[in-house]
Design an enzyme around this catalytic site. Structure first.
Site, PDB file in Angstrom:
ATOM      1  N   HIS A  75       0.842  -1.198   0.000  1.00 49.38           N
ATOM      2  CA  HIS A  75       0.000   0.000   0.000  1.00 49.38           C
ATOM      3  C   HIS A  75       0.875   1.245   0.000  1.00 49.38           C
ATOM      4  CE1 HIS A  75       0.879  -0.541   4.269  1.00 49.38           C
ATOM      5  NE2 HIS A  75       0.492   0.697   4.503  1.00 49.38           N
ATOM      6  N   ASP A  82      -0.256  -8.726  10.153  1.00 48.82           N
ATOM      7  CA  ASP A  82      -0.270  -7.422  10.827  1.00 48.82           C
ATOM      8  C   ASP A  82      -0.715  -7.550  12.284  1.00 48.82           C
ATOM      9  OD1 ASP A  82      -0.709  -4.777  11.591  1.00 48.82           O
ATOM     10  OD2 ASP A  82      -2.371  -4.445  10.194  1.00 48.82           O
ATOM     11  N   SER A  91      -1.804  10.605   3.862  1.00 44.23           N
ATOM     12  CA  SER A  91      -2.081   9.414   3.054  1.00 44.23           C
ATOM     13  C   SER A  91      -3.294   8.625   3.538  1.00 44.23           C
ATOM     14  CB  SER A  91      -0.848   8.505   3.033  1.00 44.23           C
ATOM     15  OG  SER A  91      -0.440   8.194   4.348  1.00 44.23           O
ATOM     16  N   HIS A  94      -6.204  -0.982  11.321  1.00 44.32           N
ATOM     17  CA  HIS A  94      -5.644  -2.313  11.534  1.00 44.32           C
ATOM     18  C   HIS A  94      -6.652  -3.195  12.266  1.00 44.32           C
ATOM     19  CE1 HIS A  94      -1.632  -0.697  10.483  1.00 44.32           C
ATOM     20  NE2 HIS A  94      -2.081   0.388  11.104  1.00 44.32           N
TER      21      HIS A  94
END
Length: 560
Positions: free
Chosen positions: A69, A194, A232, A367
């Site tokens: 990403h 993650d 971002s 997340h």
């Protein structure tokens, strides 16, 4: 069977700097190439990137870089990497566009062009493995996970992800493809997943709920709204734009990072403007009433907090906080940044504004929380599990979750940077280490700042500097001028006359003693001055300044 090695060069036992390498026989696949923003003790350091020395030693084996990403923790180190490696870079449309921005800003690699745009249907074939991708949900469009297919099964890297079943198509997870990976004939050999939000037991708010929250805040605010957002975080930017449109406000964009990211995302239709006249120049905000304005702000490197501090102090180049402003912090600060955020809030209130944080009433994160992480493991059914992306406690929490869903402790590996996890002859094991420290970037310097320099900067910040200047004649064995003592950040010279007098005498005694020796050594003289002054100053002040002896050689002859 293949000889497979998995080596994290960053992103484990720390926040950011994601970079993982997967070796399949003779080929090396680099997964992400991110940076990390420095903690406060790294004085003067701009960013921290991974140590590339292992890859440099195996340069001919590197097949390419595969990006998940477009956030800095995944692409930020790419300009520095490409100064050393001429290999292809693969990523989705937006990710490659943002990577190009980062590369073009770096004068050393601005001409690099070997970028390859992929999507979730792409397969990149190599001699010993193939690389495929699957869509994931994050706070930026075009996020993907990566699957490296080997003879022994897939090595899967999730990248940053969460499951959000109400996500719009641009952000949706490809659950079908993830499930297919888990059910494939060879299955998933190892999962790198993650761990950033592994300690969170509850549900993470869906982006639909977050959008509703943003809109509610906008509807109930009468003055200007200063929305602080990481550049971002495209999803949050879109929510701010939508809420501004629905409450009949205009949006002024500040911050170079946001302007560039915004323009790129807009060009690729990853941001949709609700109306053509929504965006106005910052210089025009005075033409509108306060209740008609939203200021969308980020700061250097996409960090909005420092810019908010400048606004509160009246030092921002474009906008300053005034009575009646609402500062809406739409990013969830990391634990390490909470004190800074609290101080910033205080400054904003002193300037007459008020503050709202997006995480006050919602659990906001890009997340996955516990249930998301368990779901990913259950869908992929890996033989071996490797928690990544997070500090040690996060990795440990994720390892515990993996065990709860059926993965044996012996099949879970919690590596540090540089640890080698090897799969060979049907067995996964820890197999040594490679060099994988931190490379610090300070200005244009890459890796030239080490622990000694940082130690000196810390001492300078705490105890200051103490300079002794002497001019000598070695031929005559005499002092021509000095010693002259200067102190910065240590003591106020005018109020420390006795201290200065004593240190002058100490320096004079050491210099004369060295000049009287048969063998004169510059280094010995300077070291003895440092040692003598250090002992005396610590005894008198309990402080240890940086001591800098400056010894010059001159002529003792007088001008006629």
């Amino acid at each position: 069977m293949s000889d497979i090695k998995i080596i994290p060069l960053g992103g484990v036992r720390e926040n950011g700097k994601n970079m993982y390498i997967v070796e399949v026989d003779a080929e090396i696949f680099v997964l992400d190439c991110g940076l990390m923003y420095p903690e406060s003790e790294l004085l003067g350091i701009d960013v921290v990137i991974p140590d590339f020395s292992y890859l440099e030693a195996n340069k001919e084996r590197v097949t390419g870089v595969f990006l998940t990403h477009g956030h800095a923790d995944a692409i930020g180190a790419l300009p520095y990497f490409l100064q050393k490696f001429d290999v292809p870079v693969f990523g989705t449309e937006l990710t490659i566009a943002l990577a190009k921005l980062a590369v073009e800003e770096n004068g050393q690699v601005k001409n690099f062009t070997d970028f390859h745009v992929i999507d979730a249907t792409t397969t990149v074939g190599f001699e010993n493995a193939d690389v495929r991708f699957f869509r994931t949900t994050h706070t930026i469009p075009d996020s993907v996970g990566i699957a490296i297919g080997t003879k022994d099964g897939n090595v899967v890297y999730t990248g940053d992800f969460k499951f959000d079943h109400s996500a719009i198509p641009m952000y949706q997870t490809d659950l079908g493809k993830i499930t297919d990976l888990g059910k494939s004939k060879k299955g998933v050999l190892a999962l790198l997943s993650d761990s950033s939000n592994a300690e969170h037991a509850g549900d993470t708010a869906s982006e639909l709920k977050i959008a509703e929250e943003v809109l509610e805040i906008f509807r109930n605010t009468n003055g200007r709204i200063i929305a602080a957002c990481v550049a971002s975080n495209i999803c949050r930017v879109q929510q701010v734009l939508d809420a501004a449109h629905k409450t009949h406000r205009k949006v002024a964009i500040t911050g170079k990072d946001l302007e560039k990211v915004f323009a790129t995302a807009l060009k690729l239709n990853k941001i949709i403007l609700p109306s053509d006249d929504l965006i106005i120049p910052v210089k025009n905000i005075a033409k509108y009433d306060d209740e008609e304005i939203v200021i969308l702000e980020t700061g250097s490197y996409g960090e909005p907090i420092k810019s908010l501090q400048k606004m509160a102090q009246g030092k921002h180049r474009q906008v300053n906080i005034k009575e009646g402003d609402l500062v809406y912090i739409t990013t969830t600060p990391s634990t390490a940044f909470e004190t800074t955020v609290a101080k910033t809030e205080d400054m904003i209130y002193r300037a007459g504004g008020t503050v709202r944080l997006i995480n006050e009433s919602l659990s906001v994160s890009g997340h996955g929380s516990e249930d998301d992480l368990k779901l990913m493991i259950n869908l992929l059914k890996p033989k071996f599990f490797i928690p990544i992306q997070g500090e040690y406690r996060m990795l440990a929490a994720h390892a515990k979750l993996a065990n709860e869903v059926g993965i044996a402790h012996k099949d879970i590996f919690m590596p540090g940077k540089g640890d080698v996890i090897e799969y060979k002859a049907g067995r996964m094991r820890m197999a040594g280490q490679v060099d994988a420290g931190n490379t610090m970037i300070d200005g244009i310097g890459i890796g030239d700042i080490g622990n000694i320099v940082l130690r000196d900067r810390k001492i300078l910040s705490e105890d200051g500097i103490f300079v002794a200047v002497v001019t000598i004649s070695r031929k005559k064995g005499t002092i021509i001028s000095g010693p002259e003592i200067t102190s910065k950040g240590f003591v106020y010279v005018k109020e420390s006359e006795e201290l200065i007098k004593e240190t002058t005498a100490i320096v004079k005694e050491v210099v004369e003693e060295n000049l009287g020796r048969k063998e004169f050594e510059w280094s010995r003289l300077k070291q003895e001055i440092r040692d003598s002054l250090s002992r005396y100053l610590f005894d008198k002040t309990r402080r240890r300044p940086v001591i800098l002896p400056i010894i010059m050689e001159g002529s003792s002859r007088k001008k006629g």
